[in-house]
Design a protein around this motif. Structure first.
Motif, PDB file in Angstrom:
ATOM      1  N   ALA A   1     -32.099  59.616 -68.221  1.00  0.00           N
ATOM      2  CA  ALA A   1     -32.282  60.489 -67.065  1.00  0.00           C
ATOM      3  C   ALA A   1     -31.309  61.665 -67.064  1.00  0.00           C
ATOM      4  O   ALA A   1     -31.409  62.554 -66.223  1.00  0.00           O
ATOM      5  CB  ALA A   1     -32.124  59.688 -65.778  1.00  0.00           C
ATOM      6  N   ASP A   2     -30.369  61.685 -67.988  1.00  0.00           N
ATOM      7  CA  ASP A   2     -29.348  62.740 -68.009  1.00  0.00           C
ATOM      8  C   ASP A   2     -29.240  63.328 -69.410  1.00  0.00           C
ATOM      9  O   ASP A   2     -28.521  62.817 -70.257  1.00  0.00           O
ATOM     10  CB  ASP A   2     -28.001  62.162 -67.569  1.00  0.00           C
ATOM     11  CG  ASP A   2     -26.960  63.246 -67.296  1.00  0.00           C
ATOM     12  OD1 ASP A   2     -27.127  64.364 -67.826  1.00  0.00           O
ATOM     13  OD2 ASP A   2     -25.988  62.973 -66.575  1.00  0.00           O
ATOM     14  N   TYR A   3     -29.978  64.409 -69.661  1.00  0.00           N
ATOM     15  CA  TYR A   3     -29.947  65.048 -70.978  1.00  0.00           C
ATOM     16  C   TYR A   3     -28.539  65.536 -71.316  1.00  0.00           C
ATOM     17  O   TYR A   3     -28.090  65.425 -72.455  1.00  0.00           O
ATOM     18  CB  TYR A   3     -30.918  66.230 -70.996  1.00  0.00           C
ATOM     19  CG  TYR A   3     -32.323  65.888 -71.430  1.00  0.00           C
ATOM     20  CD1 TYR A   3     -33.119  66.830 -72.057  1.00  0.00           C
ATOM     21  CD2 TYR A   3     -32.860  64.625 -71.216  1.00  0.00           C
ATOM     22  CE1 TYR A   3     -34.420  66.533 -72.459  1.00  0.00           C
ATOM     23  CE2 TYR A   3     -34.152  64.315 -71.604  1.00  0.00           C
ATOM     24  CZ  TYR A   3     -34.928  65.263 -72.229  1.00  0.00           C
ATOM     25  OH  TYR A   3     -36.207  64.957 -72.614  1.00  0.00           O
ATOM     26  N   GLU A   4     -27.848  66.121 -70.355  1.00  0.00           N
ATOM     27  CA  GLU A   4     -26.531  66.675 -70.620  1.00  0.00           C
ATOM     28  C   GLU A   4     -25.563  65.616 -71.120  1.00  0.00           C
ATOM     29  O   GLU A   4     -24.811  65.829 -72.059  1.00  0.00           O
ATOM     30  CB  GLU A   4     -25.964  67.345 -69.361  1.00  0.00           C
ATOM     31  CG  GLU A   4     -26.611  68.664 -69.001  1.00  0.00           C
ATOM     32  CD  GLU A   4     -26.216  69.773 -69.951  1.00  0.00           C
ATOM     33  OE1 GLU A   4     -25.073  69.761 -70.438  1.00  0.00           O
ATOM     34  OE2 GLU A   4     -27.034  70.654 -70.204  1.00  0.00           O
ATOM     35  N   ALA A   5     -25.597  64.452 -70.479  1.00  0.00           N
ATOM     36  CA  ALA A   5     -24.680  63.381 -70.867  1.00  0.00           C
ATOM     37  C   ALA A   5     -25.094  62.739 -72.178  1.00  0.00           C
ATOM     38  O   ALA A   5     -24.250  62.272 -72.938  1.00  0.00           O
ATOM     39  CB  ALA A   5     -24.613  62.325 -69.759  1.00  0.00           C
ATOM     40  N   SER A   6     -26.393  62.707 -72.458  1.00  0.00           N
ATOM     41  CA  SER A   6     -26.892  61.998 -73.630  1.00  0.00           C
ATOM     42  C   SER A   6     -26.912  62.843 -74.898  1.00  0.00           C
ATOM     43  O   SER A   6     -26.912  62.305 -76.001  1.00  0.00           O
ATOM     44  CB  SER A   6     -28.304  61.466 -73.357  1.00  0.00           C
ATOM     45  OG  SER A   6     -28.293  60.523 -72.314  1.00  0.00           O
ATOM     46  N   ASP A   7     -26.963  64.170 -74.749  1.00  0.00           N
ATOM     47  CA  ASP A   7     -27.053  65.055 -75.912  1.00  0.00           C
ATOM     48  C   ASP A   7     -25.668  65.204 -76.543  1.00  0.00           C
ATOM     49  O   ASP A   7     -24.955  66.175 -76.313  1.00  0.00           O
ATOM     50  CB  ASP A   7     -27.603  66.414 -75.498  1.00  0.00           C
ATOM     51  CG  ASP A   7     -27.879  67.316 -76.700  1.00  0.00           C
ATOM     52  OD1 ASP A   7     -27.974  66.792 -77.831  1.00  0.00           O
ATOM     53  OD2 ASP A   7     -28.006  68.538 -76.511  1.00  0.00           O
ATOM     54  N   LEU A   8     -25.296  64.210 -77.350  1.00  0.00           N
ATOM     55  CA  LEU A   8     -23.969  64.168 -77.960  1.00  0.00           C
ATOM     56  C   LEU A   8     -23.897  65.159 -79.120  1.00  0.00           C
ATOM     57  O   LEU A   8     -24.676  65.073 -80.074  1.00  0.00           O
ATOM     58  CB  LEU A   8     -23.670  62.754 -78.455  1.00  0.00           C
ATOM     59  CG  LEU A   8     -22.289  62.519 -79.064  1.00  0.00           C
ATOM     60  CD1 LEU A   8     -21.203  62.677 -78.001  1.00  0.00           C
ATOM     61  CD2 LEU A   8     -22.210  61.139 -79.706  1.00  0.00           C
ATOM     62  N   LEU A   9     -22.961  66.098 -79.038  1.00  0.00           N
ATOM     63  CA  LEU A   9     -22.740  67.094 -80.085  1.00  0.00           C
ATOM     64  C   LEU A   9     -21.391  66.827 -80.734  1.00  0.00           C
ATOM     65  O   LEU A   9     -20.400  66.552 -80.039  1.00  0.00           O
ATOM     66  CB  LEU A   9     -22.764  68.509 -79.505  1.00  0.00           C
ATOM     67  CG  LEU A   9     -24.015  68.923 -78.740  1.00  0.00           C
ATOM     68  CD1 LEU A   9     -23.847  70.323 -78.158  1.00  0.00           C
ATOM     69  CD2 LEU A   9     -25.241  68.874 -79.630  1.00  0.00           C
ATOM     70  N   VAL A  10     -21.346  66.921 -82.061  1.00  0.00           N
ATOM     71  CA  VAL A  10     -20.112  66.626 -82.793  1.00  0.00           C
ATOM     72  C   VAL A  10     -19.821  67.750 -83.779  1.00  0.00           C
ATOM     73  O   VAL A  10     -20.724  68.217 -84.482  1.00  0.00           O
ATOM     74  CB  VAL A  10     -20.231  65.281 -83.546  1.00  0.00           C
ATOM     75  CG1 VAL A  10     -18.935  64.986 -84.302  1.00  0.00           C
ATOM     76  CG2 VAL A  10     -20.549  64.148 -82.581  1.00  0.00           C
TER      77      VAL A  10
ATOM     78  N   THR B   1     -46.373  64.916 -70.006  1.00  0.00           N
ATOM     79  CA  THR B   1     -45.380  64.784 -71.073  1.00  0.00           C
ATOM     80  C   THR B   1     -44.172  64.032 -70.538  1.00  0.00           C
ATOM     81  O   THR B   1     -43.674  64.324 -69.441  1.00  0.00           O
ATOM     82  CB  THR B   1     -44.928  66.165 -71.599  1.00  0.00           C
ATOM     83  OG1 THR B   1     -46.050  66.847 -72.153  1.00  0.00           O
ATOM     84  CG2 THR B   1     -43.852  66.023 -72.664  1.00  0.00           C
ATOM     85  N   TYR B   2     -43.732  63.050 -71.308  1.00  0.00           N
ATOM     86  CA  TYR B   2     -42.521  62.303 -70.994  1.00  0.00           C
ATOM     87  C   TYR B   2     -41.593  62.419 -72.195  1.00  0.00           C
ATOM     88  O   TYR B   2     -42.054  62.491 -73.346  1.00  0.00           O
ATOM     89  CB  TYR B   2     -42.842  60.829 -70.709  1.00  0.00           C
ATOM     90  CG  TYR B   2     -43.474  60.607 -69.353  1.00  0.00           C
ATOM     91  CD1 TYR B   2     -42.777  59.941 -68.351  1.00  0.00           C
ATOM     92  CD2 TYR B   2     -44.756  61.079 -69.067  1.00  0.00           C
ATOM     93  CE1 TYR B   2     -43.347  59.744 -67.093  1.00  0.00           C
ATOM     94  CE2 TYR B   2     -45.334  60.890 -67.826  1.00  0.00           C
ATOM     95  CZ  TYR B   2     -44.621  60.228 -66.845  1.00  0.00           C
ATOM     96  OH  TYR B   2     -45.180  60.051 -65.613  1.00  0.00           O
ATOM     97  N   GLY B   3     -40.279  62.422 -71.949  1.00  0.00           N
ATOM     98  CA  GLY B   3     -39.381  62.573 -73.084  1.00  0.00           C
ATOM     99  C   GLY B   3     -37.931  62.319 -72.759  1.00  0.00           C
ATOM    100  O   GLY B   3     -37.530  62.294 -71.592  1.00  0.00           O
ATOM    101  N   SER B   4     -37.149  62.133 -73.806  1.00  0.00           N
ATOM    102  CA  SER B   4     -35.731  61.836 -73.636  1.00  0.00           C
ATOM    103  C   SER B   4     -34.981  62.065 -74.940  1.00  0.00           C
ATOM    104  O   SER B   4     -35.567  62.009 -76.031  1.00  0.00           O
ATOM    105  CB  SER B   4     -35.536  60.373 -73.207  1.00  0.00           C
ATOM    106  OG  SER B   4     -34.164  60.015 -73.168  1.00  0.00           O
ATOM    107  N   ILE B   5     -33.675  62.307 -74.822  1.00  0.00           N
ATOM    108  CA  ILE B   5     -32.773  62.140 -75.954  1.00  0.00           C
ATOM    109  C   ILE B   5     -32.866  60.680 -76.380  1.00  0.00           C
ATOM    110  O   ILE B   5     -32.996  59.785 -75.542  1.00  0.00           O
ATOM    111  CB  ILE B   5     -31.325  62.485 -75.554  1.00  0.00           C
ATOM    112  CG1 ILE B   5     -31.222  63.946 -75.105  1.00  0.00           C
ATOM    113  CG2 ILE B   5     -30.350  62.189 -76.683  1.00  0.00           C
ATOM    114  CD1 ILE B   5     -31.398  64.952 -76.206  1.00  0.00           C
ATOM    115  N   MET B   6     -32.798  60.417 -77.696  1.00  0.00           N
ATOM    116  CA  MET B   6     -32.905  59.048 -78.193  1.00  0.00           C
ATOM    117  C   MET B   6     -31.830  58.794 -79.248  1.00  0.00           C
ATOM    118  O   MET B   6     -31.331  59.718 -79.898  1.00  0.00           O
ATOM    119  CB  MET B   6     -34.280  58.806 -78.810  1.00  0.00           C
ATOM    120  CG  MET B   6     -35.449  58.965 -77.840  1.00  0.00           C
ATOM    121  SD  MET B   6     -35.527  57.681 -76.571  1.00  0.00           S
ATOM    122  CE  MET B   6     -36.132  56.288 -77.546  1.00  0.00           C
TER     123      MET B   6
END
Length: 295
Positions: free
Chosen positions: A131-140, A223-228
């Motif tokens: 439910a939270d793209y910002e928190a889930s979209d881990l960038l390294v 459309t449904y979707g999420s970071i995975m």
């Protein structure tokens, strides 16, 4: 009467050596402050309002820096998890001062967004929040070439550690109109451990991952979707309509790869779900692979 003072010859020798050393030794410049420049490379960033190719004002990244070896993060670090915040001037401001250890020793850097504290750099636990793209979209970002203080500011290019999944749906004319979908779930891992230096993600056990609704893709009713979490073994999506669950299981694994989005196009009927296609794309471009049909 003036008294004469005698200084031992040995002491005179030491004084002369000290003077000589002072004259010949070049002055060592003081270590400078570490500053960073951050970008997201060629790929866009997932947000709740769309894709962005740059960081936004107020974004926070955590920085680690160390010396010794590029292949292992030591317990004692030059910079130990200092949070840097992007200001209105486009510059990153650290919560506390960051100093190079000296001017000549190679330093290695790891940046993480969103800001997070890491205690195990080879097995950092991660939990997906669909439910939270910002928190889930881990960038390294990794800068392991060995920089010295003369190469300030440190340039960091962030890459996506996670994958993304979109499920597009059209419906058979058995329904008079687009039915109300109460749930869309993927049977996939929602936990993982991350090895930051090896750039690997180890997925946890498969479970039901609830995908939130998003703006319908062109040509589709929903459309449904999420970071995975990047993983193998993902094959099944379940859709609940009017209390009835419709399940689609692919004949083989549907890849979820770091830095890529997978699009699953489904045609939903009252008795079965058919697949239109499966595509695997970079977050900027990619290719399409063929799909099949499920009875």
């Amino acid at each position: 009467m003036k008294q004469l003072r005698f200084i031992p010859l040995a002491a005179l020798g030491l004084m002369a050596a000290a003077c000589s050393n002072d004259e010949s030794a070049p002055a060592q410049p003081e270590a400078k402050y570490i500053t960073i420049e951050a970008s997201i490379g060629a790929m866009t960033r997932a947000t709740t309002t769309g894709d962005a190719a740059a960081f936004d004002e107020g974004d926070r990244v955590t920085l680690y820096a160390w010396t010794g070896s590029a292949t292992a993060v030591p317990a004692q670090r030059v910079v130990d998890g200092v949070v840097n915040t992007l200001g209105t001037d486009g510059k990153w401001t650290p919560a506390t001062q960051m100093l190079w250890s000296d001017m000549v020793t190679p330093h290695y850097f790891l940046g993480i967004y969103p800001a997070r504290t890491v205690t195990d750099f080879t097995a950092d636990p991660y939990t997906l929040n669909p439910a939270d793209y910002e928190a889930s979209d881990l960038l390294v970002a990794r800068q392991l070439s060995g920089l010295t203080a003369t190469q300030n500011p440190v340039s960091l290019t962030f890459d996506h550690a996670m994958a993304m999944l979109y499920v597009n749906m059209n419906f058979r004319n058995q329904w008079d109109q687009t039915p109300a979908i109460t749930a869309c779930e993927a049977t996939a891992a929602s936990t993982a451990t991350i090895d930051y230096l090896a750039q690997t993600v180890t997925a946890g056990e498969l479970a039901a991952v609830s995908l939130p609704a998003t703006t319908a893709s062109t040509g589709y009713a929903a459309t449904y979707g999420s970071i995975m979490v990047p993983q193998t073994g993902f094959r099944t999506v379940a859709i609940t309509i009017d209390g009835q669950q419709f399940t689609y299981t692919h004949t083989e694994d549907i890849p979820l790869e770091a830095g890529k989005y997978t699009t699953l196009n489904l045609i939903v009927g009252r008795n079965k779900i058919e697949i239109g296609s499966v595509s695997i794309n970079d977050w900027t471009e990619g290719t399409t692979i063929s799909g099949g049909q499920a009875m």
